[in-house]
Design a protein around this motif. Structure first.
Motif, PDB file in Angstrom:
ATOM      1  N   GLU A  49       0.827  -1.214   0.000  1.00  0.00           N
ATOM      2  CA  GLU A  49       0.000   0.000   0.000  1.00  0.00           C
ATOM      3  C   GLU A  49       0.856   1.257   0.000  1.00  0.00           C
ATOM      4  OE1 GLU A  49      -3.620   2.032  -0.143  1.00  0.00           O
ATOM      5  OE2 GLU A  49      -3.244  -0.119  -0.298  1.00  0.00           O
ATOM      6  N   ILE A  50       1.931   1.267   0.779  1.00  0.00           N
ATOM      7  CA  ILE A  50       2.724   2.491   0.877  1.00  0.00           C
ATOM      8  C   ILE A  50       3.718   2.641  -0.265  1.00  0.00           C
ATOM      9  CG2 ILE A  50       2.488   2.589   3.383  1.00  0.00           C
ATOM     10  CD1 ILE A  50       5.332   1.603   3.657  1.00  0.00           C
ATOM     11  N   THR A  51       3.940   1.576  -1.024  1.00  0.00           N
ATOM     12  CA  THR A  51       4.890   1.660  -2.134  1.00  0.00           C
ATOM     13  C   THR A  51       4.508   2.756  -3.116  1.00  0.00           C
ATOM     14  OG1 THR A  51       5.483  -0.687  -1.940  1.00  0.00           O
ATOM     15  CG2 THR A  51       5.914   0.380  -4.048  1.00  0.00           C
ATOM     16  N   GLN A  52       3.201   2.992  -3.273  1.00  0.00           N
ATOM     17  CA  GLN A  52       2.747   4.031  -4.210  1.00  0.00           C
ATOM     18  C   GLN A  52       3.162   5.426  -3.768  1.00  0.00           C
ATOM     19  OE1 GLN A  52      -1.632   4.695  -4.104  1.00  0.00           O
ATOM     20  NE2 GLN A  52      -1.616   3.244  -2.380  1.00  0.00           N
ATOM     21  N   ASN A  96       3.394  17.997   0.873  1.00  0.00           N
ATOM     22  CA  ASN A  96       2.913  16.736   0.317  1.00  0.00           C
ATOM     23  C   ASN A  96       3.947  16.010  -0.539  1.00  0.00           C
ATOM     24  OD1 ASN A  96       1.042  14.700  -0.025  1.00  0.00           O
ATOM     25  ND2 ASN A  96       0.155  15.615  -1.865  1.00  0.00           N
ATOM     26  N   GLU A  97       5.136  16.553  -0.670  1.00  0.00           N
ATOM     27  CA  GLU A  97       6.212  15.889  -1.402  1.00  0.00           C
ATOM     28  C   GLU A  97       7.487  15.964  -0.573  1.00  0.00           C
ATOM     29  OE1 GLU A  97       5.959  14.239  -4.169  1.00  0.00           O
ATOM     30  OE2 GLU A  97       3.877  14.760  -4.670  1.00  0.00           O
ATOM     31  N   PHE A 139       8.275   6.358   4.087  1.00  0.00           N
ATOM     32  CA  PHE A 139       6.860   6.677   4.218  1.00  0.00           C
ATOM     33  C   PHE A 139       6.580   7.488   5.481  1.00  0.00           C
ATOM     34  CE2 PHE A 139       2.735   5.588   6.116  1.00  0.00           C
ATOM     35  CZ  PHE A 139       1.903   6.189   5.189  1.00  0.00           C
ATOM     36  N   LEU A 140       7.229   7.139   6.584  1.00  0.00           N
ATOM     37  CA  LEU A 140       7.032   7.908   7.822  1.00  0.00           C
ATOM     38  C   LEU A 140       7.480   9.352   7.637  1.00  0.00           C
ATOM     39  CD1 LEU A 140       8.045   5.498  10.747  1.00  0.00           C
ATOM     40  CD2 LEU A 140       5.761   6.100   9.937  1.00  0.00           C
ATOM     41  N   LEU A 141       8.548   9.556   6.872  1.00  0.00           N
ATOM     42  CA  LEU A 141       8.990  10.917   6.589  1.00  0.00           C
ATOM     43  C   LEU A 141       7.922  11.666   5.798  1.00  0.00           C
ATOM     44  CD1 LEU A 141      11.144  13.125   6.639  1.00  0.00           C
ATOM     45  CD2 LEU A 141      12.173  12.067   4.616  1.00  0.00           C
ATOM     46  N   ARG A 142       7.328  11.021   4.805  1.00  0.00           N
ATOM     47  CA  ARG A 142       6.262  11.651   4.029  1.00  0.00           C
ATOM     48  C   ARG A 142       5.061  11.962   4.921  1.00  0.00           C
ATOM     49  NH1 ARG A 142       5.161  10.591  -2.170  1.00  0.00           N
ATOM     50  NH2 ARG A 142       3.888  12.378  -1.591  1.00  0.00           N
ATOM     51  N   TYR A 143       4.733  11.022   5.808  1.00  0.00           N
ATOM     52  CA  TYR A 143       3.629  11.228   6.746  1.00  0.00           C
ATOM     53  C   TYR A 143       3.877  12.463   7.600  1.00  0.00           C
ATOM     54  CZ  TYR A 143       0.738  10.498  10.922  1.00  0.00           C
ATOM     55  OH  TYR A 143      -0.122  10.675  11.980  1.00  0.00           O
ATOM     56  N   GLU A 144       5.063  12.575   8.153  1.00  0.00           N
ATOM     57  CA  GLU A 144       5.378  13.695   9.038  1.00  0.00           C
ATOM     58  C   GLU A 144       5.375  15.015   8.282  1.00  0.00           C
ATOM     59  OE1 GLU A 144       8.185  11.716  12.476  1.00  0.00           O
ATOM     60  OE2 GLU A 144       9.103  12.219  10.571  1.00  0.00           O
ATOM     61  N   LEU A 145       5.926  15.018   7.084  1.00  0.00           N
ATOM     62  CA  LEU A 145       5.942  16.245   6.293  1.00  0.00           C
ATOM     63  C   LEU A 145       4.533  16.748   6.021  1.00  0.00           C
ATOM     64  CD1 LEU A 145       8.787  15.368   3.768  1.00  0.00           C
ATOM     65  CD2 LEU A 145       8.792  17.314   5.341  1.00  0.00           C
ATOM     66  N   LEU A 146       3.617  15.835   5.713  1.00  0.00           N
ATOM     67  CA  LEU A 146       2.242  16.242   5.430  1.00  0.00           C
ATOM     68  C   LEU A 146       1.479  16.549   6.710  1.00  0.00           C
ATOM     69  CD1 LEU A 146       0.033  16.733   3.368  1.00  0.00           C
ATOM     70  CD2 LEU A 146      -0.490  14.283   3.429  1.00  0.00           C
ATOM     71  N   SER A 175      -3.661   4.864   7.092  1.00  0.00           N
ATOM     72  CA  SER A 175      -5.030   5.382   7.059  1.00  0.00           C
ATOM     73  C   SER A 175      -5.060   6.893   7.261  1.00  0.00           C
ATOM     74  CB  SER A 175      -5.866   4.692   8.143  1.00  0.00           C
ATOM     75  OG  SER A 175      -7.165   5.226   8.202  1.00  0.00           O
ATOM     76  N   GLU A 176      -4.298   7.384   8.216  1.00  0.00           N
ATOM     77  CA  GLU A 176      -4.272   8.823   8.482  1.00  0.00           C
ATOM     78  C   GLU A 176      -3.663   9.583   7.307  1.00  0.00           C
ATOM     79  OE1 GLU A 176      -2.401   9.645  12.203  1.00  0.00           O
ATOM     80  OE2 GLU A 176      -3.863   8.497  13.365  1.00  0.00           O
ATOM     81  N   TYR A 177      -2.623   9.030   6.705  1.00  0.00           N
ATOM     82  CA  TYR A 177      -1.996   9.686   5.565  1.00  0.00           C
ATOM     83  C   TYR A 177      -2.979   9.791   4.405  1.00  0.00           C
ATOM     84  CZ  TYR A 177       1.335  10.743   1.870  1.00  0.00           C
ATOM     85  OH  TYR A 177       1.991  11.340   0.825  1.00  0.00           O
ATOM     86  N   GLN A 178      -3.702   8.724   4.148  1.00  0.00           N
ATOM     87  CA  GLN A 178      -4.662   8.746   3.043  1.00  0.00           C
ATOM     88  C   GLN A 178      -5.803   9.729   3.307  1.00  0.00           C
ATOM     89  OE1 GLN A 178      -5.449   4.502   2.883  1.00  0.00           O
ATOM     90  NE2 GLN A 178      -3.927   4.207   1.279  1.00  0.00           N
ATOM     91  N   GLN A 179      -6.198   9.862   4.549  1.00  0.00           N
ATOM     92  CA  GLN A 179      -7.205  10.866   4.884  1.00  0.00           C
ATOM     93  C   GLN A 179      -6.677  12.273   4.643  1.00  0.00           C
ATOM     94  OE1 GLN A 179      -8.743  10.258   8.870  1.00  0.00           O
ATOM     95  NE2 GLN A 179      -9.042   8.083   8.519  1.00  0.00           N
ATOM     96  N   LEU A 180      -5.413  12.488   4.964  1.00  0.00           N
ATOM     97  CA  LEU A 180      -4.807  13.807   4.779  1.00  0.00           C
ATOM     98  C   LEU A 180      -4.698  14.173   3.302  1.00  0.00           C
ATOM     99  CD1 LEU A 180      -1.968  13.574   7.455  1.00  0.00           C
ATOM    100  CD2 LEU A 180      -3.860  15.202   7.501  1.00  0.00           C
ATOM    101  N   ILE A 181      -4.323  13.234   2.458  1.00  0.00           N
ATOM    102  CA  ILE A 181      -4.151  13.568   1.047  1.00  0.00           C
ATOM    103  C   ILE A 181      -5.509  13.745   0.350  1.00  0.00           C
ATOM    104  CG2 ILE A 181      -1.890  12.496   0.837  1.00  0.00           C
ATOM    105  CD1 ILE A 181      -3.185  10.085  -0.457  1.00  0.00           C
TER     106      ILE A 181
END
Length: 228
Positions: A27-30, A70-71, A57-64, A220-226
């Motif tokens: 799931e997070i590979t995308q 978002n990048e 992925f955790l870095l992307r999560y924290e940035l968002l 789940s939280e990351y997908q809600q944020l995006i």
């Protein structure tokens, strides 16, 4: 980005039980860059490949989640090989061990380390611990745990400094430091145990906040944020 936007350093922690679930990894590979996926493929063990992907992925999560970015911004490396963001005033640091991963992000310098409890440390004890720390470990009711706690603290300050193996960690002495939060040599430290793992962080100005969740919840939280 204004430094005041991220006052409290954040350290996100994910620990797999028997390894991270392959459906979560898929799931997070995308959300992981092609460059990072290529880097992950260099690892021989699946566990290490997965940890490489999860840390990004955790870095992307924290940035968002904490910075509204978002990048993952362009990175460069300093003279010691420590990566940093080229164009924004943010610091980050990543660590993984066995089935545990952590990622710290801050508007100030930060070093983090996660380590599963080390049960075979005798051969490296004199090369990694001060005389006072060796005495502390020897007198402990749980010497393996004490060694691991001290190890993560040392690694967190080495990663904060960014000097890597060039630091003589046996000269760094945490024998007088106890508890989960303290100041040592003018720096702020936090150290916590999560099951079979210790996590430590080192910062310069503000006490870091530790956040531990299942990887599936981060997803789940990351997908809600995006989608917001």
């Amino acid at each position: 980005m204004d430094k005041a936007e991220l006052i409290t350093p954040k350290v996100c922690i994910a620990i797999g039980s028997g390894g991270f679930m392959e459906n979560d990894i898929a799931e997070i590979t995308q959300y992981v860059s092609a460059e990072r996926l290529k880097r992950a493929e260099r690892y021989m063990q699946r566990r290490d490949r997965n940890n490489c992907i999860v840390s990004y992925f955790l870095l992307r999560y924290e940035l968002l989640r904490y910075c509204g970015i978002n990048e993952v911004p362009p990175m460069e490396q300093d003279k010691y090989g420590k990566p940093y963001f080229k164009d924004i005033p943010l610091f980050f640091n990543i660590s993984h061990s066995d089935e545990g991963v952590c990622c710290g992000i801050a508007a100030e310098n930060i070093g983090v380390d996660i380590q599963s409890i080390e049960r075979r440390y005798e051969n490296i004890l004199k090369n990694t611990m001060s005389a006072n720390e060796i005495e502390l470990i020897a007198g402990s009711d749980a010497p393996h745990e004490e060694f691991t706690r001290l190890w993560t603290l040392k690694e967190s300050i080495v990663k904060y400094r960014g000097t890597g193996v060039g630091d003589h960690i046996e000269q760094i002495d945490f024998s007088a430091c106890s508890g989960g939060k303290f100041i040592h040599d003018g720096l702020i430290f936090r150290s916590e145990r999560y099951g079979e793992y210790y996590v430590s962080a080192c910062t310069s100005e503000h006490e870091p906040e530790f956040i531990k969740k299942e990887l599936s919840r981060y997803i789940s939280e990351y997908q809600q944020l995006i989608r917001a």
